[in-house]
Motif scaffolding. Sequence first.
Motif, PDB file in Angstrom:
ATOM      1  N   VAL A 321     -13.792   5.979  -2.288  1.00 31.62           N
ATOM      2  CA  VAL A 321     -14.028   5.652  -3.699  1.00 31.62           C
ATOM      3  C   VAL A 321     -15.265   4.757  -3.804  1.00 31.62           C
ATOM      4  O   VAL A 321     -15.346   3.721  -3.156  1.00 31.62           O
ATOM      5  CB  VAL A 321     -12.799   4.946  -4.305  1.00 31.62           C
ATOM      6  N   ALA A 322     -16.220   5.191  -4.621  1.00 31.83           N
ATOM      7  CA  ALA A 322     -17.464   4.443  -4.745  1.00 31.83           C
ATOM      8  C   ALA A 322     -17.321   3.237  -5.673  1.00 31.83           C
ATOM      9  O   ALA A 322     -17.937   2.197  -5.446  1.00 31.83           O
ATOM     10  CB  ALA A 322     -18.583   5.363  -5.247  1.00 31.83           C
ATOM     11  N   GLU A 323     -16.519   3.367  -6.717  1.00 31.75           N
ATOM     12  CA  GLU A 323     -16.396   2.282  -7.693  1.00 31.75           C
ATOM     13  C   GLU A 323     -14.950   2.183  -8.157  1.00 31.75           C
ATOM     14  O   GLU A 323     -14.385   3.163  -8.646  1.00 31.75           O
ATOM     15  CB  GLU A 323     -17.322   2.548  -8.884  1.00 31.75           C
ATOM     16  N   PHE A 324     -14.353   1.012  -7.986  1.00 35.24           N
ATOM     17  CA  PHE A 324     -12.971   0.787  -8.365  1.00 35.24           C
ATOM     18  C   PHE A 324     -12.899   0.145  -9.756  1.00 35.24           C
ATOM     19  O   PHE A 324     -13.822  -0.551 -10.175  1.00 35.24           O
ATOM     20  CB  PHE A 324     -12.287  -0.142  -7.362  1.00 35.24           C
ATOM     21  N   PRO A 325     -11.790   0.360 -10.448  1.00 34.69           N
ATOM     22  CA  PRO A 325     -11.578  -0.373 -11.708  1.00 34.69           C
ATOM     23  C   PRO A 325     -11.551  -1.869 -11.426  1.00 34.69           C
ATOM     24  O   PRO A 325     -11.161  -2.300 -10.340  1.00 34.69           O
ATOM     25  CB  PRO A 325     -10.208   0.132 -12.182  1.00 34.69           C
ATOM     26  N   ARG A 326     -11.954  -2.655 -12.396  1.00 27.88           N
ATOM     27  CA  ARG A 326     -12.005  -4.108 -12.200  1.00 27.88           C
ATOM     28  C   ARG A 326     -10.613  -4.729 -12.213  1.00 27.88           C
ATOM     29  O   ARG A 326     -10.423  -5.813 -11.683  1.00 27.88           O
ATOM     30  CB  ARG A 326     -12.881  -4.746 -13.280  1.00 27.88           C
ATOM     31  N   ASP A 327      -9.642  -4.047 -12.786  1.00 24.28           N
ATOM     32  CA  ASP A 327      -8.307  -4.634 -12.882  1.00 24.28           C
ATOM     33  C   ASP A 327      -7.249  -3.596 -12.509  1.00 24.28           C
ATOM     34  O   ASP A 327      -7.034  -2.619 -13.219  1.00 24.28           O
ATOM     35  CB  ASP A 327      -8.056  -5.145 -14.308  1.00 24.28           C
ATOM     36  N   LEU A 328      -6.586  -3.825 -11.364  1.00 24.93           N
ATOM     37  CA  LEU A 328      -5.488  -2.979 -10.918  1.00 24.93           C
ATOM     38  C   LEU A 328      -4.213  -3.813 -10.806  1.00 24.93           C
ATOM     39  O   LEU A 328      -3.362  -3.555  -9.966  1.00 24.93           O
ATOM     40  CB  LEU A 328      -5.822  -2.332  -9.572  1.00 24.93           C
ATOM     41  N   SER A 329      -4.112  -4.815 -11.654  1.00 21.72           N
ATOM     42  CA  SER A 329      -2.914  -5.647 -11.635  1.00 21.72           C
ATOM     43  C   SER A 329      -1.674  -4.781 -11.868  1.00 21.72           C
ATOM     44  O   SER A 329      -1.684  -3.871 -12.704  1.00 21.72           O
ATOM     45  CB  SER A 329      -2.999  -6.726 -12.727  1.00 21.72           C
ATOM     46  N   CYS A 330      -0.631  -5.068 -11.118  1.00 22.35           N
ATOM     47  CA  CYS A 330       0.660  -4.376 -11.224  1.00 22.35           C
ATOM     48  C   CYS A 330       0.590  -2.916 -10.827  1.00 22.35           C
ATOM     49  O   CYS A 330       1.561  -2.172 -11.017  1.00 22.35           O
ATOM     50  CB  CYS A 330       1.247  -4.508 -12.627  1.00 22.35           C
ATOM     51  N   ALA A 331      -0.524  -2.460 -10.270  1.00 20.66           N
ATOM     52  CA  ALA A 331      -0.620  -1.067  -9.827  1.00 20.66           C
ATOM     53  C   ALA A 331       0.220  -0.862  -8.572  1.00 20.66           C
ATOM     54  O   ALA A 331       0.507  -1.800  -7.832  1.00 20.66           O
ATOM     55  CB  ALA A 331      -2.073  -0.690  -9.557  1.00 20.66           C
ATOM     56  N   ASP A 332       0.609   0.371  -8.325  1.00 22.52           N
ATOM     57  CA  ASP A 332       1.393   0.714  -7.136  1.00 22.52           C
ATOM     58  C   ASP A 332       0.480   1.428  -6.145  1.00 22.52           C
ATOM     59  O   ASP A 332       0.108   2.587  -6.356  1.00 22.52           O
ATOM     60  CB  ASP A 332       2.568   1.610  -7.520  1.00 22.52           C
ATOM     61  N   LEU A 333       0.110   0.736  -5.059  1.00 20.37           N
ATOM     62  CA  LEU A 333      -0.738   1.312  -4.025  1.00 20.37           C
ATOM     63  C   LEU A 333      -0.001   1.354  -2.686  1.00 20.37           C
ATOM     64  O   LEU A 333      -0.602   1.251  -1.617  1.00 20.37           O
ATOM     65  CB  LEU A 333      -2.035   0.517  -3.877  1.00 20.37           C
ATOM     66  N   THR A 334       1.297   1.517  -2.732  1.00 16.61           N
ATOM     67  CA  THR A 334       2.107   1.533  -1.511  1.00 16.61           C
ATOM     68  C   THR A 334       1.561   2.544  -0.512  1.00 16.61           C
ATOM     69  O   THR A 334       1.380   3.718  -0.838  1.00 16.61           O
ATOM     70  CB  THR A 334       3.570   1.887  -1.843  1.00 16.61           C
ATOM     71  N   GLY A 335       1.277   2.067   0.708  1.00 19.50           N
ATOM     72  CA  GLY A 335       0.835   2.963   1.771  1.00 19.50           C
ATOM     73  C   GLY A 335      -0.547   3.536   1.587  1.00 19.50           C
ATOM     74  O   GLY A 335      -0.951   4.433   2.334  1.00 19.50           O
ATOM     75  N   ALA A 336      -1.326   3.037   0.625  1.00 17.18           N
ATOM     76  CA  ALA A 336      -2.670   3.565   0.405  1.00 17.18           C
ATOM     77  C   ALA A 336      -3.580   3.226   1.589  1.00 17.18           C
ATOM     78  O   ALA A 336      -3.389   2.236   2.277  1.00 17.18           O
ATOM     79  CB  ALA A 336      -3.259   2.996  -0.886  1.00 17.18           C
ATOM     80  N   LYS A 337      -4.559   4.079   1.821  1.00 24.26           N
ATOM     81  CA  LYS A 337      -5.514   3.861   2.905  1.00 24.26           C
ATOM     82  C   LYS A 337      -6.763   3.222   2.337  1.00 24.26           C
ATOM     83  O   LYS A 337      -7.436   3.799   1.467  1.00 24.26           O
ATOM     84  CB  LYS A 337      -5.845   5.183   3.594  1.00 24.26           C
ATOM     85  N   LEU A 338      -7.088   2.016   2.842  1.00 23.03           N
ATOM     86  CA  LEU A 338      -8.195   1.234   2.286  1.00 23.03           C
ATOM     87  C   LEU A 338      -9.048   0.630   3.393  1.00 23.03           C
ATOM     88  O   LEU A 338      -9.652  -0.421   3.220  1.00 23.03           O
ATOM     89  CB  LEU A 338      -7.636   0.127   1.382  1.00 23.03           C
ATOM     90  N   ASP A 339      -9.124   1.271   4.535  1.00 25.13           N
ATOM     91  CA  ASP A 339      -9.885   0.733   5.660  1.00 25.13           C
ATOM     92  C   ASP A 339     -11.330   0.456   5.256  1.00 25.13           C
ATOM     93  O   ASP A 339     -12.046   1.346   4.777  1.00 25.13           O
ATOM     94  CB  ASP A 339      -9.880   1.713   6.841  1.00 25.13           C
ATOM     95  N   GLY A 340     -11.763  -0.793   5.456  1.00 19.21           N
ATOM     96  CA  GLY A 340     -13.151  -1.160   5.202  1.00 19.21           C
ATOM     97  C   GLY A 340     -13.556  -1.200   3.746  1.00 19.21           C
ATOM     98  O   GLY A 340     -14.725  -1.420   3.442  1.00 19.21           O
ATOM     99  N   VAL A 341     -12.623  -1.007   2.821  1.00 21.97           N
ATOM    100  CA  VAL A 341     -12.961  -0.952   1.396  1.00 21.97           C
ATOM    101  C   VAL A 341     -13.203  -2.363   0.853  1.00 21.97           C
ATOM    102  O   VAL A 341     -12.493  -3.306   1.189  1.00 21.97           O
ATOM    103  CB  VAL A 341     -11.836  -0.266   0.603  1.00 21.97           C
ATOM    104  N   ASP A 342     -14.203  -2.507   0.024  1.00 21.71           N
ATOM    105  CA  ASP A 342     -14.514  -3.790  -0.607  1.00 21.71           C
ATOM    106  C   ASP A 342     -13.808  -3.873  -1.955  1.00 21.71           C
ATOM    107  O   ASP A 342     -14.209  -3.231  -2.921  1.00 21.71           O
ATOM    108  CB  ASP A 342     -16.027  -3.937  -0.788  1.00 21.71           C
ATOM    109  N   LEU A 343     -12.731  -4.638  -1.997  1.00 25.03           N
ATOM    110  CA  LEU A 343     -11.988  -4.861  -3.233  1.00 25.03           C
ATOM    111  C   LEU A 343     -12.223  -6.267  -3.757  1.00 25.03           C
ATOM    112  O   LEU A 343     -11.405  -6.805  -4.495  1.00 25.03           O
ATOM    113  CB  LEU A 343     -10.491  -4.643  -2.973  1.00 25.03           C
TER     114      LEU A 343
END
Length: 634
Positions: A321-343
Amino acid sequence: MPSPAPLLAGVTILFAALPSGPASPLQTSNAVPVAPVAVAVVRVAPAAVHVAASPAALTAVPAAVPAAVQGAPAARTAGAGAACRPGSGPRLAGRNLTRVALPADLSCADLRGARLDGVVVRSVLTRADLRGASLKGARLAQAEMAGARLGKADLSEAELYYANLRGADLRGAVMDDSLPYSAHFEGANLSGATMVRAKTYGAQFDDAKLVGVDLTDADAYNTDMRRADLTGLKAAKARMYGSTLLRAVLRNADLRGTQLRRSAMNGATFKGADLGGADLSDVTGARLEGSKGMPKSLPAPDPACEPGSGQRYAGWDLTRVAEFPRDLSCADLTGAKLDGVDLGGVKLDRAILRDIVATGATIRYAKGADLRGALLEHAKLGSAELMGADLSGARMSGAQFGSAKLAGANLTNAELSGASFGSADLAGARLGGADLRDTEFGSARADRADFTGARMERADLSSGEFRGAVFRGARMGGADARHTELRGAVFVDAEVTGLDTEYSEGADLSGSSSRMAPGWVVFLAVTGLVVLWVLFRVIVRGRRRAGLARAETAERAVLFEDARRAQEENVTRLGEEIDRLADGGGDAPDWNRALDCYDAAKEALATAHDLQDLKAVDVIVARGHNALARPPVR
């Protein structure tokens, strides 16, 4: 510019004077013979007849459509009152109508394949059959085309301001670069149509069917698409902000980079839709279950939202993902793959991040987030806001927590070996059972933190503040607590061998235990190993010697047995020789001496134990032979 009124009047008078029989010289060979008084528009002096603003001006200011075009005369719909079958009206199929006069009423006309490119059409076309017709660049402002058949018609660049296309059939129509401002497509079927770069400001598509429609790069803002079927819609980079999508179906739609901000989406279905990079800021009622692709912006969640009540990205691979939303409060990212991602710029407060795989990822805002079991090895969490976050069981070896805010966080049983908490705030944090070997806490503030049962060998607590901290049962061998504030800290049952508390304040190690210094343990262990090695070598050497001795004894026994049998044969031959000479007569040998030697040899052979004894037997036998070889002394 001259006024169009005199010119129109002149044209009307001219046609009124023409005979009704043969075609007028002003008409082309394929012109339609119609009553002169029914003429609506002739393509003479288009600049004078067409008073609508240019497309460029309308693109810039859609509201600038002239009032003369916006007002729909009641008389125009008079011819469409009676129901008729499409294609049952005037037969104009395949005609070139670009330079002829058109009747005011072409309801149900057969215009299949007709050519109307660039024509200013004021005729009523209700239920007309225009399948395959070419209307490229045609000017159809406020055109009455309800129920018309326009399948595979070419309407590219056509002007359709306020046109009435309710219930029309536009399947496969080409409407690229068209201008249907505020046009009415309620109940129309546009499946398979292309509307690339079309301008549909304020158009109505209520209950319309737009399956597979191509709206790539189109301007469709403030469009009403409630209950519309947009399955397979292609709207990449389209501008659809402010649109109404209530209960719309957007299954498998391509909405990559689409601007949908401020749109109403209550009840809309997005299963299989690709929302990668889409702008959904300030939308209402968005439930994106089953969609794919991460939007670049989402509506701000409720400040009091419950964990997991936000958007759902459980199990997604978000590494590209090149650009993430600025607000993911209360989102469900269970088990998501985020290796090296800048959040670092993404708000994840109260988000569910359980079991995520985020090695080397950057996280800054995750207050109250659920990170249980997360893989965050070597993650960049410096200055992160993790107050009240649950990181129990997380694997975070080598992670960087410098200046992070972890007050009240739960790090129970977390894997944190080699992590860095320099200047971090761990007040009241729970680290019971955590692996903190070789972890750096320099200048950290951990008042009232709970380290019960933690493994803290070689941990660096120097210059930190650990007032009232609990180290009950912790293993702190070789840890560094110099210049550390330890007033009120509890070390009951802690193992503090080699703990350096030099210059620390309030260190009370009562109740703790200390074993032999590691240096001595190492020395004695090495010494024991050396002794064991020497004993092993001695035993091995002894066994080797014993083996050699047994082999040598066995070899000697074999040699002795062979030599004994040889001497036994020698003794036997001596006896046989004595008997032979006794029977042969002649000079009597020294019988007594020979018999003595024979008896002595037999006795020596019987008592022989080694080769040396057998040599004595050999000597005695030799003497016996000598006695038989010479006569006795007289």
